[in-house]
Design a protein around this motif. Structure first.
Motif, PDB file in Angstrom:
ATOM      1  N   UNK A 198       4.875 -93.582 -21.526  1.00  0.00           N
ATOM      2  CA  UNK A 198       6.262 -93.237 -21.875  1.00  0.00           C
ATOM      3  C   UNK A 198       6.979 -92.498 -20.739  1.00  0.00           C
ATOM      4  N   UNK A 199       6.249 -91.629 -20.048  1.00  0.00           N
ATOM      5  CA  UNK A 199       6.866 -90.793 -19.003  1.00  0.00           C
ATOM      6  C   UNK A 199       6.438 -91.219 -17.601  1.00  0.00           C
ATOM      7  N   UNK A 200       6.086 -92.496 -17.457  1.00  0.00           N
ATOM      8  CA  UNK A 200       5.579 -92.968 -16.170  1.00  0.00           C
ATOM      9  C   UNK A 200       6.581 -92.747 -15.035  1.00  0.00           C
ATOM     10  N   UNK A 201       7.840 -92.898 -15.292  1.00  0.00           N
ATOM     11  CA  UNK A 201       8.842 -92.712 -14.232  1.00  0.00           C
ATOM     12  C   UNK A 201       8.806 -91.283 -13.693  1.00  0.00           C
ATOM     13  N   UNK A 202       8.796 -90.295 -14.577  1.00  0.00           N
ATOM     14  CA  UNK A 202       8.738 -88.895 -14.144  1.00  0.00           C
ATOM     15  C   UNK A 202       7.399 -88.594 -13.469  1.00  0.00           C
ATOM     16  N   UNK A 203       6.332 -89.182 -13.987  1.00  0.00           N
ATOM     17  CA  UNK A 203       5.008 -88.985 -13.392  1.00  0.00           C
ATOM     18  C   UNK A 203       4.958 -89.605 -12.000  1.00  0.00           C
ATOM     19  N   UNK A 204       5.529 -90.798 -11.837  1.00  0.00           N
ATOM     20  CA  UNK A 204       5.565 -91.449 -10.520  1.00  0.00           C
ATOM     21  C   UNK A 204       6.277 -90.557  -9.503  1.00  0.00           C
ATOM     22  N   UNK A 205       7.372 -89.978  -9.918  1.00  0.00           N
ATOM     23  CA  UNK A 205       8.125 -89.096  -9.027  1.00  0.00           C
ATOM     24  C   UNK A 205       7.276 -87.886  -8.622  1.00  0.00           C
ATOM     25  N   UNK A 206       6.577 -87.291  -9.567  1.00  0.00           N
ATOM     26  CA  UNK A 206       5.722 -86.135  -9.266  1.00  0.00           C
ATOM     27  C   UNK A 206       4.578 -86.538  -8.328  1.00  0.00           C
ATOM     28  N   UNK A 207       3.992 -87.703  -8.563  1.00  0.00           N
ATOM     29  CA  UNK A 207       2.893 -88.186  -7.704  1.00  0.00           C
ATOM     30  C   UNK A 207       3.393 -88.413  -6.282  1.00  0.00           C
ATOM     31  N   UNK A 208       4.558 -89.037  -6.138  1.00  0.00           N
ATOM     32  CA  UNK A 208       5.116 -89.266  -4.799  1.00  0.00           C
ATOM     33  C   UNK A 208       5.382 -87.944  -4.089  1.00  0.00           C
ATOM     34  N   UNK A 209       5.804 -86.929  -4.828  1.00  0.00           N
ATOM     35  CA  UNK A 209       6.012 -85.603  -4.246  1.00  0.00           C
ATOM     36  C   UNK A 209       4.711 -85.003  -3.724  1.00  0.00           C
ATOM     37  N   UNK A 210       3.639 -85.160  -4.495  1.00  0.00           N
ATOM     38  CA  UNK A 210       2.333 -84.651  -4.069  1.00  0.00           C
ATOM     39  C   UNK A 210       1.850 -85.401  -2.833  1.00  0.00           C
ATOM     40  N   UNK A 211       2.005 -86.718  -2.826  1.00  0.00           N
ATOM     41  CA  UNK A 211       1.571 -87.509  -1.671  1.00  0.00           C
ATOM     42  C   UNK A 211       2.345 -87.112  -0.413  1.00  0.00           C
ATOM     43  N   UNK A 212       3.639 -86.913  -0.553  1.00  0.00           N
ATOM     44  CA  UNK A 212       4.477 -86.542   0.594  1.00  0.00           C
ATOM     45  C   UNK A 212       4.136 -85.147   1.119  1.00  0.00           C
ATOM     46  N   UNK A 213       3.522 -84.326   0.290  1.00  0.00           N
ATOM     47  CA  UNK A 213       3.154 -82.972   0.677  1.00  0.00           C
ATOM     48  C   UNK A 213       1.699 -82.885   1.168  1.00  0.00           C
ATOM     49  N   UNK A 214       1.052 -84.025   1.331  1.00  0.00           N
ATOM     50  CA  UNK A 214      -0.352 -84.063   1.745  1.00  0.00           C
ATOM     51  C   UNK A 214      -0.462 -84.183   3.261  1.00  0.00           C
ATOM     52  N   UNK A 215      -1.195 -83.276   3.906  1.00  0.00           N
ATOM     53  CA  UNK A 215      -1.386 -83.372   5.358  1.00  0.00           C
ATOM     54  C   UNK A 215      -2.248 -84.586   5.720  1.00  0.00           C
ATOM     55  N   UNK A 216      -1.963 -85.201   6.841  1.00  0.00           N
ATOM     56  CA  UNK A 216      -2.688 -86.402   7.264  1.00  0.00           C
ATOM     57  C   UNK A 216      -4.189 -86.157   7.373  1.00  0.00           C
ATOM     58  N   UNK A 217      -4.578 -85.002   7.877  1.00  0.00           N
ATOM     59  CA  UNK A 217      -6.015 -84.737   8.042  1.00  0.00           C
ATOM     60  C   UNK A 217      -6.768 -84.716   6.702  1.00  0.00           C
ATOM     61  N   UNK A 218      -6.063 -84.426   5.601  1.00  0.00           N
ATOM     62  CA  UNK A 218      -6.704 -84.411   4.275  1.00  0.00           C
ATOM     63  C   UNK A 218      -7.126 -85.804   3.801  1.00  0.00           C
ATOM     64  N   UNK A 219      -6.414 -86.829   4.213  1.00  0.00           N
ATOM     65  CA  UNK A 219      -6.691 -88.163   3.670  1.00  0.00           C
ATOM     66  C   UNK A 219      -7.861 -88.860   4.360  1.00  0.00           C
ATOM     67  N   UNK A 220      -8.378 -88.277   5.428  1.00  0.00           N
ATOM     68  CA  UNK A 220      -9.501 -88.886   6.132  1.00  0.00           C
ATOM     69  C   UNK A 220     -10.848 -88.287   5.702  1.00  0.00           C
TER      70      UNK A 220
END
Length: 194
Positions: A132-154
């Motif tokens: 039901x709230x996938x749109x708001x959840x997608x926005x929150x997830x994109x915010x978290x991804x954008x706040x992730x440092x590159x070194x963390x993903x390796x």
């Protein structure tokens, strides 16, 4: 005795009678009021009924989930369930986000693209709320991804931290909108860095 004396006696007698009646009446009302107050507290009469417990419950393996989606159609797309043996005594249900997530990483030109699923051991309301709230959840997830440092993903430890941050973000959205989170974990179905 004069008329005034008789009137005084009647008034005093009447006054005492009224006083006794008032005390007895108050006693009855008091005890009845106490009973009425108790009944109101119990939700039997008047007032506001006790708030219904609307929190999703843990579902044991083999138990029926009254909130489980009835059929697989467009409305329940992404909702899935796994009944595995062993492990937890509770059943785990999964929600697969239908689209991938793509975002820049913090302070970097690198892009991350992930496909995600979320799990819960609670009843089907959590999955329905997630849908039901996938749109708001997608926005929150994109915010978290954008706040992730590159070194963390390796590094594995960085990916685990990202999973926890994504879980917190989803639960925050669900709590704000439905009053309860319920997502236990987030899983990467695919994970690409460019």
């Amino acid at each position: 005795m004069s008329e005034t004396g008789k009137d005084e006696k009647k008034t005093k007698k009447k006054g005492k009678g009224l006083l006794v009646k008032a005390i007895v009446g108050l006693g009855l009302v008091g005890s009845g009021g106490g009973a009425a107050f108790g009944m109101m507290q119990a939700g039997i009469i008047g007032g506001e009924h006790e708030k219904e417990d609307n929190e999703p419950k843990l579902v044991r393996k083999g138990e029926e989930d009254p909130y489980a989606p009835a059929s697989k159609d467009k409305e329940t797309e992404g909702l899935g369930e796994v009944h595995g043996e062993g492990g937890s005594e509770y059943r785990t249900s999964y929600y697969s986000f239908t689209e991938d997530f793509t975002s820049n990483l913090a302070h970097s030109d690198a892009l991350i693209q992930v496909s995600l699923a979320a799990s819960t051991r609670r009843d089907g309301r959590v999955l329905l709320w997630t849908k039901k709230h996938e749109l708001a959840i997608r926005s929150a997830i994109l915010g978290v991804l954008a706040d992730t440092p590159e070194e963390d993903v390796y590094a594995l430890a960085g990916k685990e931290r990202l999973q926890k941050r994504l879980t917190v973000a989803i639960n925050k959205v669900l709590t704000e909108r439905e009053g309860f989170g319920g997502i236990d974990n987030v899983y990467f179905k695919s994970f690409i860095i460019q």
